[in-house]
Design a protein around this motif. Sequence first.
Motif, PDB file in Angstrom:
ATOM      1  N   VAL A  18      -9.748   6.479  -5.144  1.00 51.96           N
ATOM      2  CA  VAL A  18     -10.074   5.489  -4.121  1.00 51.96           C
ATOM      3  C   VAL A  18      -9.957   6.108  -2.734  1.00 51.96           C
ATOM      4  N   VAL A  46      -7.853  -4.612   0.803  1.00 52.38           N
ATOM      5  CA  VAL A  46      -6.571  -3.902   0.759  1.00 52.38           C
ATOM      6  C   VAL A  46      -5.430  -4.872   0.445  1.00 52.38           C
ATOM      7  N   SER A  82     -16.022  -1.812  -3.278  1.00 52.01           N
ATOM      8  CA  SER A  82     -14.693  -1.942  -2.677  1.00 52.01           C
ATOM      9  C   SER A  82     -14.094  -3.318  -2.949  1.00 52.01           C
ATOM     10  N   LEU A  96      -4.715  -4.866  -3.271  1.00 48.95           N
ATOM     11  CA  LEU A  96      -3.887  -3.727  -3.678  1.00 48.95           C
ATOM     12  C   LEU A  96      -2.426  -4.020  -3.369  1.00 48.95           C
ATOM     13  N   ILE A 134      -8.786   4.467   1.086  1.00 50.81           N
ATOM     14  CA  ILE A 134      -8.203   3.265   1.687  1.00 50.81           C
ATOM     15  C   ILE A 134      -8.523   3.268   3.179  1.00 50.81           C
ATOM     16  N   VAL A 182     -10.454  -1.102   0.086  1.00 54.23           N
ATOM     17  CA  VAL A 182     -10.146  -0.009  -0.830  1.00 54.23           C
ATOM     18  C   VAL A 182     -11.447   0.279  -1.557  1.00 54.23           C
ATOM     19  N   VAL A 235       0.849  -1.197   0.000  1.00 57.95           N
ATOM     20  CA  VAL A 235       0.000   0.000   0.000  1.00 57.95           C
ATOM     21  C   VAL A 235       0.881   1.242   0.000  1.00 57.95           C
TER      22      VAL A 235
END
Length: 191
Positions: A106, A162, A159, A165, A108, A115, A64
Amino acid sequence: MRFDPSGRAHRSQRLTAAELATLLGKDVSQPVSRDPLPDSENPEAAERFRNQLQEHYPEASSGVQSALDFWRGQGGYLNYGQYEETTCFPMLDAGTSRLPHLMWPVAIYPVSGTVEVVFQYLRDRSPFDDTEQRRELLHRLNKIDGIELPEAKLELRPSFPVSVLAEHSDEFCEVLDWFVGVAALDLARRG
């Protein structure tokens, strides 16, 4: 439409009552913790975001942070929410010195580990007020393994985890690069 083993629509395909109301043009108040445009960045909030992410999703923290560093390198900056869960908003000002044009792709959430793709807010910001531009963003994100955003949510805030990502940070950065390029071309046309 995808279905889970129980025969129900897959979680990513479902609409909440609030999402359905939004699609029907009803004014739905959003929870305070989901403030779409927080005050300007501050170091304490940035530190809280990093600490919350490290505490709740330590395996995602590096990926991230790498994507957020990339965003800064593209001319963007970071804003943070003011609530218990310190949300991070990668911001871009695609305006002029006299007329700002703020947008963010986005949000987070470091505690809930999501996300959120903010189509709902992009639909009011050129060039993403064009449904086809939002659809292109959705398609580019959906090419990333683990992201399955339904087209039915092009007006909402779907969403993905995370962790996705973080695991696919390079691919996510390619989408961010495209986003900045589209915004820059739009600024040139408006300028």
